[in-house]
Design a protein around this motif. Structure first.
Motif, short mmCIF file in Angstrom:
data_model
loop_
_atom_site.label_atom_id
_atom_site.label_comp_id
_atom_site.label_asym_id
_atom_site.label_seq_id
_atom_site.Cartn_x
_atom_site.Cartn_y
_atom_site.Cartn_z
N LYS A 1 41.65 14.37 -22.03
CA LYS A 1 42.38 13.94 -23.24
C LYS A 1 41.75 13.59 -24.57
O LYS A 1 41.88 13.59 -25.43
CB LYS A 1 43.82 14.31 -23.39
CG LYS A 1 44.45 14.65 -22.51
CD LYS A 1 45.73 14.23 -22.07
CE LYS A 1 46.19 15.51 -21.40
NZ LYS A 1 48.06 14.93 -21.25
N ALA A 2 40.64 12.62 -24.19
CA ALA A 2 39.84 11.54 -25.29
C ALA A 2 39.34 13.01 -26.22
O ALA A 2 38.75 13.54 -26.28
CB ALA A 2 39.38 11.13 -25.00
N ASP A 3 38.98 11.99 -27.78
CA ASP A 3 38.71 12.89 -28.49
C ASP A 3 37.49 13.09 -27.96
O ASP A 3 36.51 12.27 -27.50
CB ASP A 3 38.89 12.24 -29.77
CG ASP A 3 38.06 12.96 -30.92
OD1 ASP A 3 38.04 14.22 -31.65
OD2 ASP A 3 37.78 12.25 -32.63
N LYS A 4 36.18 14.05 -28.30
CA LYS A 4 34.50 13.93 -27.78
C LYS A 4 34.19 12.89 -28.85
O LYS A 4 33.09 12.19 -28.48
CB LYS A 4 34.25 15.40 -28.05
CG LYS A 4 34.72 15.96 -26.91
CD LYS A 4 34.90 15.83 -25.20
CE LYS A 4 35.47 16.45 -24.39
NZ LYS A 4 36.42 15.77 -23.56
N GLU B 1 31.36 9.87 -27.82
CA GLU B 1 30.63 9.50 -28.19
C GLU B 1 30.01 8.75 -28.67
O GLU B 1 28.71 7.70 -28.68
CB GLU B 1 29.98 10.85 -29.35
CG GLU B 1 28.16 10.79 -29.60
CD GLU B 1 28.57 11.90 -30.61
OE1 GLU B 1 27.21 11.67 -31.61
OE2 GLU B 1 29.08 13.09 -30.00
N ASP B 2 30.99 7.66 -29.40
CA ASP B 2 31.01 7.16 -30.30
C ASP B 2 30.95 5.17 -29.06
O ASP B 2 30.27 4.89 -29.56
CB ASP B 2 31.98 6.57 -31.50
CG ASP B 2 32.04 7.23 -32.94
OD1 ASP B 2 31.46 8.08 -33.18
OD2 ASP B 2 33.33 7.51 -33.09
N ILE B 3 31.84 5.15 -28.56
CA ILE B 3 31.40 4.29 -27.69
C ILE B 3 30.39 4.24 -26.98
O ILE B 3 30.38 3.61 -26.41
CB ILE B 3 32.76 4.90 -26.52
CG1 ILE B 3 33.91 4.67 -27.59
CG2 ILE B 3 32.72 3.88 -25.21
CD1 ILE B 3 35.46 4.50 -26.89
N SER B 4 29.53 5.78 -26.51
CA SER B 4 28.48 5.46 -25.82
C SER B 4 27.16 5.06 -26.62
O SER B 4 26.27 4.55 -25.99
CB SER B 4 28.02 6.92 -24.90
OG SER B 4 28.06 7.94 -26.04
N ASN B 5 27.05 5.12 -27.70
CA ASN B 5 26.06 4.26 -28.61
C ASN B 5 26.43 3.47 -28.81
O ASN B 5 25.63 3.23 -29.30
CB ASN B 5 26.03 5.78 -30.06
CG ASN B 5 25.56 6.62 -29.71
OD1 ASN B 5 24.93 7.62 -28.91
ND2 ASN B 5 26.39 7.97 -29.80
#
Length: 53
Positions: free
Chosen positions: A37-40, A44-48
Motif C-alpha cells: 500500500k505504500a506510495d511508490k 524510492e526516496d527511502i531506497s536512495n
C-alpha cells in the motif's frame, strides 16, 4: 546436560514456539501490507537515502 532437557522440565513450554510463530506471522503480514500500500515515491526516496551523499 543439553538445553533441550531443561526445556522439557518447563510445564507449558509448547506454547512458546506457537506464540513466537504467530508474532512473526502477524509482523510479516503487517510489513507486507504496508509495502503493497505504500506510495511508490516514498519507497524510492527511502531506497536512495544511502546514495544521497
Amino acid at each position: 546436560m543439553k538445553f533441550v532437557n531443561y526445556l522439557e522440565k518447563i510445564s507449558g513450554v509448547s506454547i512458546y514456539p506457537i506464540t513466537s510463530f504467530l508474532i512473526f506471522g502477524v509482523f510479516f503480514l503487517i510489513v507486507l501490507a504496508w509495502a503493497i500500500k505504500a506510495d511508490k515515491k516514498l519507497i524510492e526516496d527511502i531506497s536512495n537515502i544511502p546514495l544521497d551523499k
